[in-house]
Design an enzyme around this catalytic site. Structure first.
Site, PDB file in Angstrom:
ATOM      1  N   GLU A 290       0.820  -1.213   0.000  1.00  0.00           N
ATOM      2  CA  GLU A 290       0.000   0.000   0.000  1.00  0.00           C
ATOM      3  C   GLU A 290       0.857   1.268   0.000  1.00  0.00           C
ATOM      4  O   GLU A 290       0.403   2.321  -0.427  1.00  0.00           O
ATOM      5  CB  GLU A 290      -0.937   0.015   1.224  1.00  0.00           C
ATOM      6  CG  GLU A 290      -2.214  -0.747   0.972  1.00  0.00           C
ATOM      7  CD  GLU A 290      -3.289  -0.508   2.027  1.00  0.00           C
ATOM      8  OE1 GLU A 290      -4.374  -1.066   1.856  1.00  0.00           O
ATOM      9  OE2 GLU A 290      -3.057   0.211   3.010  1.00  0.00           O
ATOM     10  N   HIS A 311       8.173 -26.501  -1.731  1.00  0.00           N
ATOM     11  CA  HIS A 311       7.478 -27.580  -2.456  1.00  0.00           C
ATOM     12  C   HIS A 311       6.312 -27.045  -3.279  1.00  0.00           C
ATOM     13  O   HIS A 311       5.478 -27.804  -3.743  1.00  0.00           O
ATOM     14  CB  HIS A 311       7.015 -28.651  -1.461  1.00  0.00           C
ATOM     15  CG  HIS A 311       8.177 -29.248  -0.721  1.00  0.00           C
ATOM     16  ND1 HIS A 311       8.762 -30.444  -1.083  1.00  0.00           N
ATOM     17  CD2 HIS A 311       8.904 -28.769   0.325  1.00  0.00           C
ATOM     18  CE1 HIS A 311       9.785 -30.683  -0.272  1.00  0.00           C
ATOM     19  NE2 HIS A 311       9.893 -29.685   0.592  1.00  0.00           N
ATOM     20  N   LYS A 425     -13.855   0.139  -3.645  1.00  0.00           N
ATOM     21  CA  LYS A 425     -14.919   0.515  -2.713  1.00  0.00           C
ATOM     22  C   LYS A 425     -16.032   1.240  -3.453  1.00  0.00           C
ATOM     23  O   LYS A 425     -17.215   0.999  -3.224  1.00  0.00           O
ATOM     24  CB  LYS A 425     -14.355   1.446  -1.623  1.00  0.00           C
ATOM     25  CG  LYS A 425     -13.511   0.755  -0.589  1.00  0.00           C
ATOM     26  CD  LYS A 425     -13.212   1.724   0.550  1.00  0.00           C
ATOM     27  CE  LYS A 425     -12.131   1.200   1.459  1.00  0.00           C
ATOM     28  NZ  LYS A 425     -11.579   2.212   2.328  1.00  0.00           N
TER      29      LYS A 425
HETATM   30  O1  PA5 Z   1      -3.182   1.160   5.872  1.00  0.00           O
HETATM   31  C1  PA5 Z   1      -4.336   1.531   5.757  1.00  0.00           C
HETATM   32  O2  PA5 Z   1      -4.682   2.706   5.951  1.00  0.00           O
HETATM   33  C2  PA5 Z   1      -5.443   0.573   5.392  1.00  0.00           C
HETATM   34  O3  PA5 Z   1      -4.963  -0.695   5.099  1.00  0.00           O
HETATM   35  C3  PA5 Z   1      -6.433   0.454   6.533  1.00  0.00           C
HETATM   36  O4  PA5 Z   1      -5.785  -0.022   7.676  1.00  0.00           O
HETATM   37  C4  PA5 Z   1      -7.587  -0.475   6.165  1.00  0.00           C
HETATM   38  O5  PA5 Z   1      -8.145  -0.112   4.942  1.00  0.00           O
HETATM   39  C5  PA5 Z   1      -8.665  -0.413   7.244  1.00  0.00           C
HETATM   40  O6  PA5 Z   1      -9.142   0.887   7.377  1.00  0.00           O
HETATM   41  P1  PA5 Z   1      -9.946   1.342   8.650  1.00  0.00           P
HETATM   42  O7  PA5 Z   1      -9.067   1.183   9.840  1.00  0.00           O
HETATM   43  O8  PA5 Z   1     -10.312   2.766   8.388  1.00  0.00           O
HETATM   44  O9  PA5 Z   1     -11.160   0.463   8.746  1.00  0.00           O
END
Ligand code: PA5
Length: 436
Positions: A290, A311, A425
């Protein structure tokens, strides 16, 4: 004391000195941007100071809540997705018995811990509800935004189950909310219903949040000494802040990743020979995926669980397209003290190994595989963790967080946003809302 060390001998044959010097300059620049807090995403650098700037009031509340949860619940359900669960799961898996959830309470000494709200599977939720129906349970819902669909769907279901089981007032005593300190659906609900609430600081992104209440409450419930983890991370925040790259293992790791990427090696495999680190690898994948994967750039972070995956993926790593490099997590000290027994009839011809520690055999597999991969054209770094202590795990977490930030700046992206996550989303919510 520093408890993690980078061995770069398996990368050296693949790089040249001139490129190394050029990349050093880029890493130094990235270091300066982080220090001066003037790079992309400069408002999201709160993670850097978490280990040193502890909120003692909240830490005391986390410990008290963990004690309460231990008394009130046989099962503790952690509801969250992405950065809101991966770090906690990774650390609990590392320190708990491999079969903790199958052990009795007397052996485990904490509630069973289940992670939910990280998918939209009907089977998973149906099985969870059926499992919880006759159990004493408590829920920690974790969401920074407070509105992520996966945890929201699960939380709504479990909140109702708790209320049916205990009544609204008593159910509220079993709901623990970790979210934005000022706003959001979850924040407002917690205020309204007087749920115990913990904060995710505004300047800390989800994937950098394991050292906030997001990770600390589940760790405390699992009886993990999270203050030693914070101490280790604090130590790492000094030692891995050295601008002299040759004396900073974290910066050298970030540097080599980027040199290899520029040499068409744009897939990194984080390999671990310890199954309890499987979710640590998942945490690393999210952190780097990310943070770096944007603007048409990035290194694809992947992982293998060895020797298991030798494996399944071993063939590809050894012999497939040469666009990969490997970073191996090597756990130096193993305390399991289990040895291969000697048997009279030597039915499997393994008596030549009788009396050897299983970990010795694992280490030979590691050494043999490492050399084979280097010989096969896979640059390989080894990150040795001297011992699996809370202090060293704290260092390891900070090592990767800092390396990720530096690496992202060298790549020229904002390592602290995730605009790409919105696309699915938007489509999904569009589809769901049109159905009404
Ligand atoms: O790193 C990030 O910001 C995302 O991976 C969030 O942790 C994930 O989308 C969950 O979001 P939230 O904590 O708002 O539910």
């Amino acid at each position: 004391m520093q408890g993690i060390f980078l061995d770069d001998s398996g990368v050296k044959p693949f790089i040249n000195e001139e490129d190394y010097e050029k990349m050093c300059k880029k890493v130094e620049k990235a270091h300066d941007m982080l220090e001066k807090k003037n790079g992309k995403g400069k408002d999201m650098l709160g993670w850097m100071d978490l280990p040193a700037n502890r909120d003692e009031e909240e830490i005391a509340r986390i410990k008290a809540a963990a004690e309460r949860i231990n008394k009130q619940a046989d099962v503790f359900v952690v509801v969250g997705i992405g950065g809101s669960y991966l770090g906690a799961k990774a650390i609990i898996d590392i320190f708990d018995n491999t079969f903790a959830n199958l052990e009795s309470y007397a052996e485990r000494k904490h509630p069973q811990i289940i992670f939910a709200g990280n998918n939209l599977s009907g089977k998973y939720l149906r099985n969870l509800v059926e499992f919880l129906e006759d159990k004493e349970f408590a829920v920690n819902v974790i969401s920074k935004s407070g509105s992520t669909l996966e945890p929201a769907v699960t939380f709504r279901t479990l909140k109702l189950l708790l209320e049916q089981k205990y009544g609204e007032v008593m159910a509220a005593q079993r709901i623990y909310v970790t979210t934005d300190p000022e706003k959001g659906i979850l924040h407002d609900l917690a205020v309204k219903n007087e749920y115990e609430m913990f904060k995710i600081p505004r300047d800390v992104g989800g994937r950098y949040s394991v050292l906030t209440a997001v990770g600390l409450l589940p760790m405390a419930v699992a009886n993990i000494n999270f203050e030693d983890i914070l101490d280790g991370a604090q130590f790492a925040s000094f030692v891995f802040n050295n601008r002299d790259i040759n004396n900073n293992d974290c910066y050298r790791y970030a540097l080599y990743r980027n040199m290899l990427r520029e040499n068409e090696k744009d897939i990194e495999i984080l390999a671990s020979y310890e199954p309890s680190f499987q979710y640590f690898v998942e945490w690393y994948k999210q952190l780097f995926g990310e943070s770096e994967g944007k603007d048409g750039k990035g290194i694809y972070p992947s992982g293998v669980n060895l020797t298991t995956d030798l494996h399944s993926m071993g063939q590809l790593i050894q012999d497939g397209k040469r666009n990969i490099f490997e970073t191996v997590l090597n756990i130096q000290v193993d305390r399991s003290l289990i040895y291969l027994p000697e048997v009279d009839d030597d039915f499997d011809h393994l008596n030549y190994l009788a009396g050897k520690e299983i970990d010795y055999i694992n280490k030979q597999a590691f050494e043999g595989t490492r050399q084979a991969h280097i010989d096969g054209g896979v640059p390989t770094m080894v990150l040795t963790l001297e011992d699996v202590t809370e202090y060293n795990i704290g260092q390891l977490i900070y090592f990767f967080e800092k390396a990720c930030a530096i690496s992202g700046y060298v790549l020229g992206v904002n390592p602290f946003d995730q605009p790409g996550v919105e696309a699915y989303k938007k489509n999904m919510l569009g589809l769901l809302k049109n159905e009404e």
